[in-house]
Structures are given as C-alpha cells and as structure tokens.
Scaffold this motif. Structure first.
Motif, PDB file in Angstrom:
ATOM      1  N   HIS A   1       0.900  -1.241  -0.113  1.00  0.00           N
ATOM      2  CA  HIS A   1      -0.124   0.139  -0.159  1.00  0.00           C
ATOM      3  C   HIS A   1       0.694   1.194  -0.011  1.00  0.00           C
ATOM      4  CE1 HIS A   1      -4.182   1.717   1.281  1.00  0.00           C
ATOM      5  NE2 HIS A   1      -3.833   2.346   0.581  1.00  0.00           N
ATOM      6  N   ILE A   2       2.045   1.082   0.714  1.00  0.00           N
ATOM      7  CA  ILE A   2       2.907   2.605   0.804  1.00  0.00           C
ATOM      8  C   ILE A   2       3.393   2.675  -0.531  1.00  0.00           C
ATOM      9  CG2 ILE A   2       5.346   3.149   1.450  1.00  0.00           C
ATOM     10  CD1 ILE A   2       4.550   1.867   4.135  1.00  0.00           C
ATOM     11  N   SER A   3       3.790   1.383  -1.273  1.00  0.00           N
ATOM     12  CA  SER A   3       4.322   1.475  -2.888  1.00  0.00           C
ATOM     13  C   SER A   3       3.397   2.141  -3.623  1.00  0.00           C
ATOM     14  CB  SER A   3       4.655   0.080  -2.967  1.00  0.00           C
ATOM     15  OG  SER A   3       5.814  -0.150  -2.398  1.00  0.00           O
ATOM     16  N   LEU A   4       2.148   1.617  -3.676  1.00  0.00           N
ATOM     17  CA  LEU A   4       0.918   2.069  -4.297  1.00  0.00           C
ATOM     18  C   LEU A   4       0.808   3.680  -4.121  1.00  0.00           C
ATOM     19  CD1 LEU A   4      -1.611   1.501  -6.064  1.00  0.00           C
ATOM     20  CD2 LEU A   4      -2.662   1.028  -3.999  1.00  0.00           C
ATOM     21  N   GLN A   5       0.570   4.086  -2.936  1.00  0.00           N
ATOM     22  CA  GLN A   5       0.532   5.347  -2.668  1.00  0.00           C
ATOM     23  C   GLN A   5       1.469   6.109  -3.328  1.00  0.00           C
ATOM     24  OE1 GLN A   5      -0.621   6.123   1.485  1.00  0.00           O
ATOM     25  NE2 GLN A   5      -2.715   5.557   0.960  1.00  0.00           N
TER      26      GLN A   5
ATOM     27  N   ILE B   1       2.185  -7.256  -3.489  1.00  0.00           N
ATOM     28  CA  ILE B   1       1.984  -8.575  -3.089  1.00  0.00           C
ATOM     29  C   ILE B   1       1.055  -8.709  -1.628  1.00  0.00           C
ATOM     30  CG2 ILE B   1       2.819 -10.933  -2.412  1.00  0.00           C
ATOM     31  CD1 ILE B   1       5.563  -9.791  -3.099  1.00  0.00           C
ATOM     32  N   GLY B   2      -0.248  -9.359  -1.927  1.00  0.00           N
ATOM     33  CA  GLY B   2      -1.213  -9.230  -0.713  1.00  0.00           C
ATOM     34  C   GLY B   2      -1.421  -7.928  -0.512  1.00  0.00           C
ATOM     35  N   THR B   3      -1.883  -7.084  -1.020  1.00  0.00           N
ATOM     36  CA  THR B   3      -1.968  -5.424  -1.071  1.00  0.00           C
ATOM     37  C   THR B   3      -3.270  -5.156  -0.703  1.00  0.00           C
ATOM     38  OG1 THR B   3       0.512  -4.891  -1.897  1.00  0.00           O
ATOM     39  CG2 THR B   3      -1.168  -3.389  -1.788  1.00  0.00           C
ATOM     40  N   PRO B   4      -3.537  -4.365   0.268  1.00  0.00           N
ATOM     41  CA  PRO B   4      -5.138  -3.876   0.291  1.00  0.00           C
ATOM     42  C   PRO B   4      -4.816  -2.572  -0.171  1.00  0.00           C
ATOM     43  CG  PRO B   4      -3.873  -3.700   2.507  1.00  0.00           C
ATOM     44  CD  PRO B   4      -2.905  -4.342   1.658  1.00  0.00           C
ATOM     45  N   PHE B   5      -5.940  -1.815  -0.568  1.00  0.00           N
ATOM     46  CA  PHE B   5      -5.984  -0.348  -0.953  1.00  0.00           C
ATOM     47  C   PHE B   5      -6.808   0.514   0.071  1.00  0.00           C
ATOM     48  CE2 PHE B   5      -8.799  -2.693  -3.641  1.00  0.00           C
ATOM     49  CZ  PHE B   5     -10.232  -1.916  -3.408  1.00  0.00           C
ATOM     50  N   THR B   6      -7.647  -0.207   0.852  1.00  0.00           N
ATOM     51  CA  THR B   6      -8.534   0.389   1.782  1.00  0.00           C
ATOM     52  C   THR B   6      -8.697  -0.679   2.988  1.00  0.00           C
ATOM     53  OG1 THR B   6     -10.559   1.373   2.188  1.00  0.00           O
ATOM     54  CG2 THR B   6     -10.255  -0.687   0.454  1.00  0.00           C
ATOM     55  N   ASN B   7      -8.993  -0.247   4.133  1.00  0.00           N
ATOM     56  CA  ASN B   7      -9.524  -0.940   5.304  1.00  0.00           C
ATOM     57  C   ASN B   7     -11.010  -0.636   5.282  1.00  0.00           C
ATOM     58  OD1 ASN B   7      -6.753  -1.786   6.472  1.00  0.00           O
ATOM     59  ND2 ASN B   7      -6.298   0.325   5.953  1.00  0.00           N
TER      60      ASN B   7
ATOM     61  N   LEU C   1       0.713   0.583  18.776  1.00  0.00           N
ATOM     62  CA  LEU C   1      -0.736   1.159  18.568  1.00  0.00           C
ATOM     63  C   LEU C   1      -0.684   2.577  17.687  1.00  0.00           C
ATOM     64  CD1 LEU C   1      -1.793   0.948  22.334  1.00  0.00           C
ATOM     65  CD2 LEU C   1      -2.540  -0.519  20.460  1.00  0.00           C
ATOM     66  N   ARG C   2       0.374   3.297  17.768  1.00  0.00           N
ATOM     67  CA  ARG C   2       0.409   4.481  17.053  1.00  0.00           C
ATOM     68  C   ARG C   2       0.424   4.233  15.586  1.00  0.00           C
ATOM     69  NH1 ARG C   2       4.629   8.304  17.916  1.00  0.00           N
ATOM     70  NH2 ARG C   2       5.899   6.951  19.042  1.00  0.00           N
ATOM     71  N   LEU C   3       1.573   3.108  15.174  1.00  0.00           N
ATOM     72  CA  LEU C   3       1.725   2.649  13.766  1.00  0.00           C
ATOM     73  C   LEU C   3       0.393   2.079  13.311  1.00  0.00           C
ATOM     74  CD1 LEU C   3       5.046   0.875  13.926  1.00  0.00           C
ATOM     75  CD2 LEU C   3       4.461   2.913  12.763  1.00  0.00           C
ATOM     76  N   TRP C   4      -0.369   1.097  13.948  1.00  0.00           N
ATOM     77  CA  TRP C   4      -1.509   0.401  13.557  1.00  0.00           C
ATOM     78  C   TRP C   4      -2.612   1.330  13.317  1.00  0.00           C
ATOM     79  CZ3 TRP C   4      -2.145  -3.263  10.707  1.00  0.00           C
ATOM     80  CH2 TRP C   4      -3.181  -4.204  10.712  1.00  0.00           C
ATOM     81  N   ASP C   5      -2.882   2.401  14.164  1.00  0.00           N
ATOM     82  CA  ASP C   5      -3.922   3.415  14.085  1.00  0.00           C
ATOM     83  C   ASP C   5      -3.728   4.097  12.515  1.00  0.00           C
ATOM     84  OD1 ASP C   5      -6.391   4.909  15.278  1.00  0.00           O
ATOM     85  OD2 ASP C   5      -4.732   6.558  14.586  1.00  0.00           O
ATOM     86  N   ALA C   6      -2.563   4.467  12.247  1.00  0.00           N
ATOM     87  CA  ALA C   6      -2.202   5.173  10.881  1.00  0.00           C
ATOM     88  C   ALA C   6      -2.299   4.205   9.798  1.00  0.00           C
ATOM     89  CB  ALA C   6      -0.925   5.721  11.001  1.00  0.00           C
ATOM     90  N   ILE C   7      -1.783   2.955   9.947  1.00  0.00           N
ATOM     91  CA  ILE C   7      -1.752   1.821   8.713  1.00  0.00           C
ATOM     92  C   ILE C   7      -3.376   1.687   8.221  1.00  0.00           C
ATOM     93  CG2 ILE C   7      -1.383  -0.419   8.189  1.00  0.00           C
ATOM     94  CD1 ILE C   7       1.298  -0.011  10.068  1.00  0.00           C
ATOM     95  N   THR C   8      -4.224   1.584   9.344  1.00  0.00           N
ATOM     96  CA  THR C   8      -5.430   1.140   9.152  1.00  0.00           C
ATOM     97  C   THR C   8      -6.485   2.264   8.671  1.00  0.00           C
ATOM     98  OG1 THR C   8      -6.056   1.338  11.455  1.00  0.00           O
ATOM     99  CG2 THR C   8      -5.496  -0.885  10.730  1.00  0.00           C
ATOM    100  N   ARG C   9      -5.923   3.458   8.395  1.00  0.00           N
ATOM    101  CA  ARG C   9      -6.555   4.394   8.026  1.00  0.00           C
ATOM    102  C   ARG C   9      -5.971   4.873   6.679  1.00  0.00           C
ATOM    103  NH1 ARG C   9      -9.528   6.388  12.332  1.00  0.00           N
ATOM    104  NH2 ARG C   9      -8.948   6.065  14.294  1.00  0.00           N
ATOM    105  N   MET C  10      -5.250   4.037   6.136  1.00  0.00           N
ATOM    106  CA  MET C  10      -4.530   4.479   4.637  1.00  0.00           C
ATOM    107  C   MET C  10      -5.852   4.079   3.560  1.00  0.00           C
ATOM    108  SD  MET C  10      -0.866   2.564   5.146  1.00  0.00           S
ATOM    109  CE  MET C  10      -0.280   3.264   3.466  1.00  0.00           C
ATOM    110  N   GLU C  11      -5.791   4.918   2.863  1.00  0.00           N
ATOM    111  CA  GLU C  11      -7.093   4.950   1.790  1.00  0.00           C
ATOM    112  C   GLU C  11      -6.686   5.184   0.309  1.00  0.00           C
ATOM    113  OE1 GLU C  11     -10.172   3.809   0.117  1.00  0.00           O
ATOM    114  OE2 GLU C  11     -10.178   3.682   2.287  1.00  0.00           O
TER     115      GLU C  11
END
Length: 261
Positions: free
Chosen positions: A97-101, A116-122, A179-189
């Motif tokens: 997702h980082i690569s995609l963005q 590989i196994g990449t989400p584009f939203t949560n 916790l800080r990382l996961w909050d940001a990661i799960t808001r990637m869109e």
C-alpha cells in the motif's frame, strides 16, 4: 548500520548488488528481513534495496500521532538519499500500500509496481468496516507479544520458519509504538485513486490468502496496466511461504517490461 533521516525519523536501509533499482517494502509489524529470499535472488542482477518503515525494525518513530502519508514521503526521501530518480517498487500488505500510494502521489518516480497481498483500503466491505475499528480497540487489550505469537502461528503453516521471524519482528516493537503505527496503517485509503496508476503493475496473491482476495481482484479491474497471478501453497506471508514462485513471477515481470524502464 546505514541510516538516513526523513521527517524527523531515522530510517534503516540496506543496498545489495548493482543494476536497475528495485525497492522492497515490508508488511506491518515486520521489517527488512522479510525480504531475505528476494535479496539473495535479485541482488545478482539488480540494485536490491530493503528498508525499515518508520517505527519498525531499526527505524525510529518520532513522538505524536503517526501520519500515514509520511510513509510514501519517507520512501521518496530514501530514493533521494540514494540518488535514485526512478525505481521499481515492490511491497507486501502495508508495504504494498505504501508503494501504491507512492506511485499515485509521485508517478514520475515509479517505473513499475509489484504488489503482494496488498490492500488499498481498510473499509472495502461491511466486514472490514466493522472489524477494523474493533481490531484497533482489541490491539490495546492484547499484549504485543501475544499478538506476535498469534500472527506467527497463523502465518507459519506453509513455511514453519516464518514463526521465528514474525515473533522476532514483533519483539522489536513496543505496545505504545505499535498502537500508534496500527492506527495510521488502518486509515490508509487509496480506493478513489487506483485509476491514477499508469505504470505496469504485477499483483501477486497467495492461494490461501483470503485476507485481501477481493481487493486484489478489484484492483486488477481498476488498474489498466495490471496483471494478477496466484502464488500456490502460500498465505499472507506470500514471499516467505513460496519464495521461488514469487521470485519467478517478479523476474518474469521485470524482464517483460525492461524496455519501458
């Protein structure tokens, strides 16, 4: 250890081999060691670069709320530091997702994508819209070591060696940092910007990876210059579960598009 500074974080990286640059970005909670099978294979023909996303592995994380947009800015800063104008970007899960963005926001810097196994939203469907907020809450309740043990057990079915690596990677995180990382990661869109991707894209999905199966198919339908392949005997840790198949697909893709780089 080689490090560079980007947006107040010290980022760890490694460069192996010479040739056309390919940059590998790891999944959430993991680190650059995820790509050891790929480094061994591609460093013979390509400049193979791995790094630790801020907050992971040997990279630092500044205090305060994590802004997920900084992830792609860090990747561009790494390219600038290494004096790389354009590169092929490869990532798994969060790293994909980082690569995609990065390709969406800095298209002139990205020659091709391997996702590989990449989400584009949560928030792809009703299940994710309900589960992700619950997951953020439960991450506060479950100790980080237990989270690592559970994930390692789940993702070591096809390669038992995954267990030790995943637990080791989690042990480099603190609960507060995760916790800080996961909050940001799960808001990637990125749903609304998929059609902005113009470079060649290789989508790889583990045969048994149900976590992102629907998203991969959707991405393939929205990104014009993309191809989707299934990796047999693999779950979400796809590049570790079946590294030979992954390496063969990436190698084929790079050769196919080498005249476009």
């Amino acid at each position: 250890m080689p490090t560079m500074t980007s947006h107040h974080a010290d980022l760890y990286y490694e460069v192996h081999g010479e040739g056309h640059p390919v940059i590998f970005t790891h999944g959430a909670s993991w680190n650059h060691k995820q790509w050891e099978p790929q480094v061994q294979f591609f460093a013979e023909r390509y400049k193979t670069i791995v790094w630790d996303v801020r907050g992971h592995g040997y990279s630092s994380l500044p205090e305060g709320k994590v802004d997920s947009e900084t992830f792609s800015k860090d990747l561009i800063a790494l390219m600038d530091h290494l004096e790389i104008k354009r590169a092929v970007l490869c990532g798994l899960s969060m790293g994909g997702h980082i690569s995609l963005q990065t390709a969406i926001r800095f298209p002139e810097r990205v020659e091709a994508l391997v996702l590989i196994g990449t989400p584009f939203t949560n928030a792809f469907n009703w299940f994710e819209k309900c589960f992700v907020p619950f997951n953020r809450w439960s991450s506060r309740m479950i100790p980080i070591r237990l989270t690592g043990w559970i994930q390692a057990a789940m993702l070591s079915k096809y390669n038992p060696d995954n267990r030790a690596y995943i637990e080791e990677a989690f042990n480099m995180l603190t609960q507060e940092r995760w916790l800080r990382l996961w909050d940001a990661i799960t808001r990637m869109e990125s749903r609304e910007h998929l059609d902005h991707v113009q470079c060649p894209v290789l989508l790889l999905q583990g045969e048994h990876d149900t976590m992102i199966k629907r998203q991969q198919k959707y991405m393939h339908s929205k990104i014009r210059n993309s191809e989707l392949h299934i990796i047999p005997r693999a779950h979400h840790a796809t590049n570790l579960d079946n590294p030979n198949a992954v390496n063969e697909q990436i190698s084929r893709f790079l050769v196919k598009h080498r005249n476009e780089f």
